[in-house]
Design a protein around this motif. Structure first.
Motif, PDB file in Angstrom:
ATOM      1  N   GLY A  37      43.028  36.408  39.971  1.00 22.27           N
ATOM      2  CA  GLY A  37      43.125  37.702  39.919  1.00 22.27           C
ATOM      3  C   GLY A  37      44.438  38.588  40.535  1.00 22.27           C
ATOM      4  O   GLY A  37      45.042  39.280  40.381  1.00 22.27           O
ATOM      5  N   TYR A  38      44.945  37.945  41.654  1.00 22.79           N
ATOM      6  CA  TYR A  38      46.285  38.315  42.406  1.00 22.79           C
ATOM      7  C   TYR A  38      47.397  38.175  41.342  1.00 22.79           C
ATOM      8  O   TYR A  38      48.069  38.835  41.361  1.00 22.79           O
ATOM      9  CB  TYR A  38      46.349  37.555  43.573  1.00 22.79           C
ATOM     10  CG  TYR A  38      45.515  37.591  44.880  1.00 22.79           C
ATOM     11  CD1 TYR A  38      45.092  39.063  45.469  1.00 22.79           C
ATOM     12  CD2 TYR A  38      44.984  36.816  45.739  1.00 22.79           C
ATOM     13  CE1 TYR A  38      44.195  39.218  46.198  1.00 22.79           C
ATOM     14  CE2 TYR A  38      44.047  36.867  46.523  1.00 22.79           C
ATOM     15  CZ  TYR A  38      43.777  38.258  46.859  1.00 22.79           C
ATOM     16  OH  TYR A  38      42.881  38.385  48.005  1.00 22.79           O
ATOM     17  N   THR A  51      41.312  43.915  37.146  1.00 22.56           N
ATOM     18  CA  THR A  51      42.788  44.067  37.557  1.00 22.56           C
ATOM     19  C   THR A  51      43.361  45.063  36.819  1.00 22.56           C
ATOM     20  O   THR A  51      44.292  45.944  37.355  1.00 22.56           O
ATOM     21  CB  THR A  51      43.635  42.948  37.215  1.00 22.56           C
ATOM     22  OG1 THR A  51      42.884  41.758  37.937  1.00 22.56           O
ATOM     23  CG2 THR A  51      44.926  42.829  37.655  1.00 22.56           C
ATOM     24  N   THR A  52      43.138  45.654  35.758  1.00 19.47           N
ATOM     25  CA  THR A  52      43.795  46.651  34.960  1.00 19.47           C
ATOM     26  C   THR A  52      43.592  48.038  35.742  1.00 19.47           C
ATOM     27  O   THR A  52      44.608  48.678  35.882  1.00 19.47           O
ATOM     28  CB  THR A  52      43.062  46.641  33.638  1.00 19.47           C
ATOM     29  OG1 THR A  52      43.199  45.572  32.965  1.00 19.47           O
ATOM     30  CG2 THR A  52      43.718  47.883  32.848  1.00 19.47           C
ATOM     31  N   ARG A  70      47.697  40.555  38.501  1.00 18.16           N
ATOM     32  CA  ARG A  70      48.408  41.834  38.939  1.00 18.16           C
ATOM     33  C   ARG A  70      49.886  41.802  39.192  1.00 18.16           C
ATOM     34  O   ARG A  70      50.638  42.412  38.851  1.00 18.16           O
ATOM     35  CB  ARG A  70      47.704  42.418  40.233  1.00 18.16           C
ATOM     36  CG  ARG A  70      48.394  43.746  40.731  1.00 18.16           C
ATOM     37  CD  ARG A  70      47.581  44.640  41.407  1.00 18.16           C
ATOM     38  NE  ARG A  70      48.321  45.934  41.648  1.00 18.16           N
ATOM     39  CZ  ARG A  70      48.247  46.795  42.814  1.00 18.16           C
ATOM     40  NH1 ARG A  70      47.176  46.048  43.713  1.00 18.16           N
ATOM     41  NH2 ARG A  70      48.707  47.631  42.863  1.00 18.16           N
ATOM     42  N   LEU A  83      44.730  41.410  29.868  1.00 20.13           N
ATOM     43  CA  LEU A  83      44.169  42.332  30.623  1.00 20.13           C
ATOM     44  C   LEU A  83      43.740  43.305  29.699  1.00 20.13           C
ATOM     45  O   LEU A  83      44.354  43.670  28.701  1.00 20.13           O
ATOM     46  CB  LEU A  83      44.940  42.890  31.542  1.00 20.13           C
ATOM     47  CG  LEU A  83      45.675  42.253  32.672  1.00 20.13           C
ATOM     48  CD1 LEU A  83      46.426  42.823  33.740  1.00 20.13           C
ATOM     49  CD2 LEU A  83      44.490  41.566  33.396  1.00 20.13           C
ATOM     50  N   LYS A 132      43.613  48.381  38.654  1.00 17.22           N
ATOM     51  CA  LYS A 132      44.574  48.359  40.147  1.00 17.22           C
ATOM     52  C   LYS A 132      45.744  48.605  39.812  1.00 17.22           C
ATOM     53  O   LYS A 132      46.756  48.744  40.595  1.00 17.22           O
ATOM     54  CB  LYS A 132      44.194  47.067  40.754  1.00 17.22           C
ATOM     55  CG  LYS A 132      42.844  46.939  41.388  1.00 17.22           C
ATOM     56  CD  LYS A 132      42.572  45.503  41.893  1.00 17.22           C
ATOM     57  CE  LYS A 132      41.147  45.341  42.283  1.00 17.22           C
ATOM     58  NZ  LYS A 132      41.067  43.859  42.905  1.00 17.22           N
ATOM     59  N   THR A 151      38.589  44.564  32.426  1.00 18.06           N
ATOM     60  CA  THR A 151      39.266  43.673  33.382  1.00 18.06           C
ATOM     61  C   THR A 151      39.589  44.522  34.953  1.00 18.06           C
ATOM     62  O   THR A 151      40.308  45.396  34.563  1.00 18.06           O
ATOM     63  CB  THR A 151      40.753  42.964  32.938  1.00 18.06           C
ATOM     64  OG1 THR A 151      40.341  42.294  31.792  1.00 18.06           O
ATOM     65  CG2 THR A 151      40.982  41.973  33.900  1.00 18.06           C
TER      66      THR A 151
END
Length: 135
Positions: free
Chosen positions: A77-78, A113-114, A81, A107, A116, A111
């Motif tokens: 996840g990190y 992450t998207t 991004r 993504l 963020k 998702t």
């Protein structure tokens, strides 16, 4: 503060380690890949145009490529991004879509992450549409 490209290119600690506990879809002591952001970026660049891969499939493929059973869901996840934000920095510096990691192939609108991303979700949606991928 480091740029996203600096974060992408920081060597970091990586390798295969036994999972310290059970979480998400990972079992305790399962051989787990903890990748670097660069490894994630490099893998995403191998996904062909017009093909998408969800995060779970990405984690499985990365693990298999590196001889592990799973890939750490937190780390991925990190790094997703980081890959996306670094690609956006590159676009802002004048690079073309062909020169950046096609993170939109992983993504999508669903998702986490998207949501963020500093540049919003519209870019991801536009690139997915351009390649004929589901939003």
């Amino acid at each position: 503060m480091k740029s996203w490209n600096d974060r992408l290119n920081t060597p970091g600690i990586h390798g295969i380690k036994p999972s310290p506990r059970a979480f998400a879809d990972v079992m305790e002591d399962q051989p787990m890949l903890v990748p670097t952001a660069r490894q994630v970026d490099d893998f995403i660049r191998t996904i062909p145009r017009g093909v998408d891969m969800d995060v779970r499939a990405l984690r499985t493929a990365l693990a298999m490529e590196h001889g592990a059973e799973v890939t750490c869901p937190v780390t991925i996840g990190y790094h997703l991004r980081t890959v996306a934000e670094a690609a956006n920095e590159d676009l802002e510096r004048g690079m073309t879509l062909n020169d950046i990691a096609p993170f939109w192939r992983v993504l999508d609108a669903k998702t986490p992450t998207t949501r963020k991303l500093s540049f919003g979700t519209a870019f991801v949606a536009a690139q997915r549409k351009r390649e004929g991928l589901k939003p």
